[in-house]
Scaffold this active site. Structure first.
Site, PDB file in Angstrom:
ATOM      1  N   SER A 185      46.306 -15.998  72.196  1.00  0.00           N
ATOM      2  CA  SER A 185      46.729 -16.970  71.184  1.00  0.00           C
ATOM      3  C   SER A 185      47.567 -18.097  71.800  1.00  0.00           C
ATOM      4  O   SER A 185      47.117 -18.763  72.734  1.00  0.00           O
ATOM      5  CB  SER A 185      47.473 -16.239  70.067  1.00  0.00           C
ATOM      6  OG  SER A 185      47.681 -17.067  68.957  1.00  0.00           O
ATOM      7  N   ASP A 346      38.465 -16.743  63.011  1.00  0.00           N
ATOM      8  CA  ASP A 346      38.910 -15.358  63.220  1.00  0.00           C
ATOM      9  C   ASP A 346      39.996 -14.960  62.215  1.00  0.00           C
ATOM     10  O   ASP A 346      40.782 -14.075  62.464  1.00  0.00           O
ATOM     11  CB  ASP A 346      39.402 -15.154  64.650  1.00  0.00           C
ATOM     12  CG  ASP A 346      40.704 -15.883  64.982  1.00  0.00           C
ATOM     13  OD1 ASP A 346      41.248 -16.581  64.094  1.00  0.00           O
ATOM     14  OD2 ASP A 346      41.179 -15.768  66.122  1.00  0.00           O
ATOM     15  N   HIS A 378      42.009 -12.221  64.602  1.00  0.00           N
ATOM     16  CA  HIS A 378      42.834 -12.892  65.616  1.00  0.00           C
ATOM     17  C   HIS A 378      43.677 -11.925  66.437  1.00  0.00           C
ATOM     18  O   HIS A 378      43.728 -12.022  67.665  1.00  0.00           O
ATOM     19  CB  HIS A 378      43.735 -13.908  64.910  1.00  0.00           C
ATOM     20  CG  HIS A 378      44.527 -14.766  65.817  1.00  0.00           C
ATOM     21  ND1 HIS A 378      43.998 -15.851  66.477  1.00  0.00           N
ATOM     22  CD2 HIS A 378      45.840 -14.714  66.178  1.00  0.00           C
ATOM     23  CE1 HIS A 378      44.933 -16.426  67.200  1.00  0.00           C
ATOM     24  NE2 HIS A 378      46.066 -15.758  67.042  1.00  0.00           N
TER      25      HIS A 378
END
Length: 399
Positions: A185, A346, A378
């Protein structure tokens, strides 16, 4: 250079490590809210009589006891940042010192709350456990580089020095073996900025592979929630913290990914696009947030290739916010949670941002590999067997 797609069903049968082979060490760069934070208090005033003015070093993120109303108001005041429009940097709340524990170790990214160390409540715990089963050793061949996720890369100069030293040290500790960077991320954006600022000769020597998971290369619509209704639990309270974080401004959708006429936020009064951030944030009385956006919008805007072999991994085929809509009644601007216009992604990041890594095809000599895991969310992707098997195939493909 090529794009290599590996069918997910084939990933179950992966290679076993070769006896006596030297493993490429792994360094984990966690995502937003993915690093443990400790605090020391020495304050002259507090926002609630229940708040402490003084303390020894204690865990502030993540500590579930800190998130219970009204103690959460103490937590927010202790963790908020203060923007200086002269130095164009942020500092901790007055009387608060924040520390990032566990640099180089993995425990603080395996479990964010030190009091709850069960796999279901973990972050990188399942991945690190898998690595050790494959022959990796915590603190030697698998290490971590946590950071202050409240801040954007322009404020992380000291961290990048430590990260570079950690990579070089890990290389030496493992028989001069190049390192695999594993970034999740926001950690992908942070590590890309780092790689963009290293020489090619350094990267050729110290970096073997760059594995990125669920990275918002072009930002995410959900970041706009941080400035409007708030995103996390106790959202109206938490936005008082989220609005002060330069990383929130850094993750706003990029004009390199969204067209100038695409509406990101719709309200009964006006609509906002990527060209309207000044008006958007000023309408929320958040001039400091707009200044932080100005400070951060160019950091990886052009998405310069990292100059190392890339393995870009993400989920998709999950409804994901593509527009925030504040109606005049049930979804009042800006305090009530908006309704979403949904698209592919996602759940947290839209697919157009997740696939930003494909822009590097033809822009660098090193391979760009792209792997999609449908229906993987995610964060949950880090717990999925398919991803862990895929990671194993990457780590052992040359052995």
């Amino acid at each position: 250079m090529y794009i290599k797609m590996i069918p997910a069903l084939l990933l179950v049968a992966v290679m076993n490590p070769t006896d006596g082979a030297t493993l490429n060490p792994v360094i984990i760069v966690p995502g937003d809210a993915g690093s443990r934070l400790d605090a020391v208090l020495n304050k002259t005033s507090v926002v609630h009589y229940l708040c402490r003015k003084e303390s020894r070093l204690y865990n502030i993120w993540i500590n579930l006891l800190e998130l219970i109303p009204p103690v959460i108001d103490c937590f927010i005041d202790n963790l908020r940042l203060v923007y200086n429009n002269v130095t164009r940097t942020t500092s901790n709340s007055p009387g608060v010192d924040i520390y990032i524990p566990g640099f180089g170790d993995t425990n603080t990214v395996e479990y964010l709350d030190p009091s709850i160390q069960v796999l279901a409540a973990g972050y990188f715990a399942k991945i690190v456990n898998s690595l050790t089963e494959w022959g990796y050793v915590r603190g030697q061949s698998v290490r971590a580089a946590p950071y202050d996720f409240r801040k954007a890369p322009n404020e992380m100069g000291v961290y990048f020095i430590r990260l570079k030293n950690l990579i070089e040290d890990t290389y030496i500790m493992n028989n001069n073996t190049p390192v695999v960077l594993l970034a999740h991320s926001l950690g992908g954006c942070v590590s890309l900025y780092f790689l963009n600022n290293q020489s090619q000769s350094w990267k050729d020597k110290y970096i073997s592979k760059y594995v990125t998971v669920s990275v918002p290369w072009g930002g995410t619509i959900k970041s706009l929630l941080l400035f409007t209704s708030g995103y996390y639990f106790e959202s109206r309270r938490m936005r008082r913290l989220e609005r002060t974080m330069s990383s929130s401004a850094f993750l706003m959708p990029s004009d390199k990914f969204w067209k100038s006429d695409e509406v990101l936020v719709m309200t009964p009064f006006k609509n906002y696009t990527v060209n309207d951030y000044k008006e958007f944030l000023n309408d929320l009385d958040l001039d400091s947030a707009y200044q932080m956006r100005r400070d951060t919008e160019q950091l990886i805007r052009d998405l310069k290739p990292p100059g190392v072999a890339v393995y870009c991994v993400h989920g998709q085929d999950i409804p994901t916010p593509h527009m925030l809509v504040f109606d005049s009644d049930r979804h009042r601007w800006p305090d009530d949670h908006p309704r979403y216009v949904l698209g592919d992604g996602d759940e947290t990041v839209g697919v157009r941002s997740l696939t930003g890594c494909l822009r590097w095809v033809g822009q660098q000599q090193q391979d760009v590999n792209h792997q999609v895991f449908p229906k993987e969310k995610h964060l949950a992707i880090l717990f999925g067997d398919y991803f862990i098997d895929y990671l194993k195939s990457i780590l052992f493909q040359n052995n």
